[in-house]
Enzyme design. Sequence first.
Site, PDB file in Angstrom:
ATOM      1  N   PRO A   1      38.419  40.278  32.585  1.00 20.86           N
ATOM      2  CA  PRO A   1      38.136  39.122  31.730  1.00 20.86           C
ATOM      3  C   PRO A   1      38.359  37.768  32.400  1.00 20.86           C
ATOM      4  O   PRO A   1      39.288  37.599  33.180  1.00 20.86           O
ATOM      5  CB  PRO A   1      39.104  39.300  30.554  1.00 20.86           C
ATOM      6  CG  PRO A   1      40.140  40.251  31.037  1.00 20.86           C
ATOM      7  CD  PRO A   1      39.482  41.130  32.042  1.00 20.86           C
TER       8      PRO A   1
ATOM      9  N   ARG B   1      37.207  27.810  36.287  1.00 19.30           N
ATOM     10  CA  ARG B   1      38.473  28.118  35.644  1.00 19.30           C
ATOM     11  C   ARG B   1      39.623  27.875  36.617  1.00 19.30           C
ATOM     12  O   ARG B   1      39.677  28.479  37.679  1.00 19.30           O
ATOM     13  CB  ARG B   1      38.422  29.602  35.266  1.00 19.30           C
ATOM     14  CG  ARG B   1      39.696  30.205  34.869  1.00 19.30           C
ATOM     15  CD  ARG B   1      39.591  31.731  34.971  1.00 19.30           C
ATOM     16  NE  ARG B   1      40.775  32.330  34.425  1.00 19.30           N
ATOM     17  CZ  ARG B   1      41.257  33.504  34.798  1.00 19.30           C
ATOM     18  NH1 ARG B   1      40.628  34.222  35.701  1.00 19.30           N
ATOM     19  NH2 ARG B   1      42.342  33.962  34.267  1.00 19.30           N
TER      20      ARG B   1
ATOM     21  N   ASN C   1      39.463  44.111  40.270  1.00 16.63           N
ATOM     22  CA  ASN C   1      40.329  42.998  39.892  1.00 16.63           C
ATOM     23  C   ASN C   1      40.363  43.028  38.360  1.00 16.63           C
ATOM     24  O   ASN C   1      39.458  42.503  37.708  1.00 16.63           O
ATOM     25  CB  ASN C   1      39.779  41.655  40.384  1.00 16.63           C
ATOM     26  CG  ASN C   1      40.709  40.508  39.990  1.00 16.63           C
ATOM     27  OD1 ASN C   1      41.627  40.687  39.192  1.00 16.63           O
ATOM     28  ND2 ASN C   1      40.460  39.331  40.543  1.00 16.63           N
TER      29      ASN C   1
ATOM     30  N   GLU D   1      43.217  47.587  44.453  1.00 17.46           N
ATOM     31  CA  GLU D   1      43.446  46.519  43.465  1.00 17.46           C
ATOM     32  C   GLU D   1      43.405  45.164  44.178  1.00 17.46           C
ATOM     33  O   GLU D   1      44.040  44.994  45.220  1.00 17.46           O
ATOM     34  CB  GLU D   1      44.827  46.754  42.834  1.00 17.46           C
ATOM     35  CG  GLU D   1      45.250  45.719  41.812  1.00 17.46           C
ATOM     36  CD  GLU D   1      46.629  46.041  41.223  1.00 17.46           C
ATOM     37  OE1 GLU D   1      47.184  47.136  41.485  1.00 17.46           O
ATOM     38  OE2 GLU D   1      47.167  45.170  40.511  1.00 17.46           O
TER      39      GLU D   1
HETATM   40  C1  DQA Z   1      44.069  37.608  38.619  1.00  9.48           C
HETATM   41  C2  DQA Z   1      45.538  37.414  38.274  1.00  9.48           C
HETATM   42  C3  DQA Z   1      45.819  37.769  36.814  1.00  9.48           C
HETATM   43  O1  DQA Z   1      47.193  37.593  36.506  1.00  9.48           O
HETATM   44  C4  DQA Z   1      45.011  36.867  35.905  1.00  9.48           C
HETATM   45  O2  DQA Z   1      45.198  37.246  34.550  1.00  9.48           O
HETATM   46  C5  DQA Z   1      43.576  36.806  36.269  1.00  9.48           C
HETATM   47  C6  DQA Z   1      43.151  36.842  37.664  1.00  9.48           C
HETATM   48  C7  DQA Z   1      43.726  37.133  40.053  1.00  9.48           C
HETATM   49  O3  DQA Z   1      42.662  37.474  40.529  1.00  9.48           O
HETATM   50  O4  DQA Z   1      44.512  36.405  40.665  1.00  9.48           O
HETATM   51  O5  DQA Z   1      42.720  36.625  35.392  1.00  9.48           O
HETATM   52  O6  DQA Z   1      43.758  38.994  38.546  1.00  9.48           O
END
Ligand code: DQA
Length: 155
Positions: A11, A19, A75, A99
């Site tokens: 999301p 963002r 991700n 991840e």
């Molecule tokens: C994220 C880190 C997460 O904590 C966050 O909610 C995101 C992006 C990142 O790519 O750094 O939406 O996964």
Amino acid sequence: MSRLIFVLNGPNLNLLGKRQPHIYGHETLADVERDCRRVAGELRLEMRFHQSNAEYQIIDWIHEARESAGALIINPAAFTHTSVAILDALNTLEVPVLEVHISNVHKREAFRHHSYVSLVASGVIAGFGTHGYQLAIQRAARLIDEAQAAAGAKS
Ligand code: DQA
């Protein structure tokens, strides 16, 4: 071993570039996809690249990957820290899960320090910006090559 990889994004990553650019940078998700396609092509990998804000959709793509992929890169964004359902789906895979986080989650709020997905991931990349996706694809290619070599050695 399949040379197809899935790259799944959770999301709010559709808003990449707009963002919180001080955290996530100025590149858009389309930029990330373009770079991933280039790297995957160089490594002779086929790639499916998806983003959704809906947990069920991500789970459905994981189920698809279960049938066809040689590795899965994800991700999970905020679902990283909340979703047992995504962990359960990933646990049905027999291929490596990598991840990726754009930001260094360990440098951020305490609730971002725990990842359900890390319980199944063979490796985690965090804090390398969007370049982390390319590194994960290189790693996926290496793992697929090794698995192919091991299967070849057995037959
Ligand atoms: C994220 C880190 C997460 O904590 C966050 O909610 C995101 C992006 C990142 O790519 O750094 O939406 O996964």
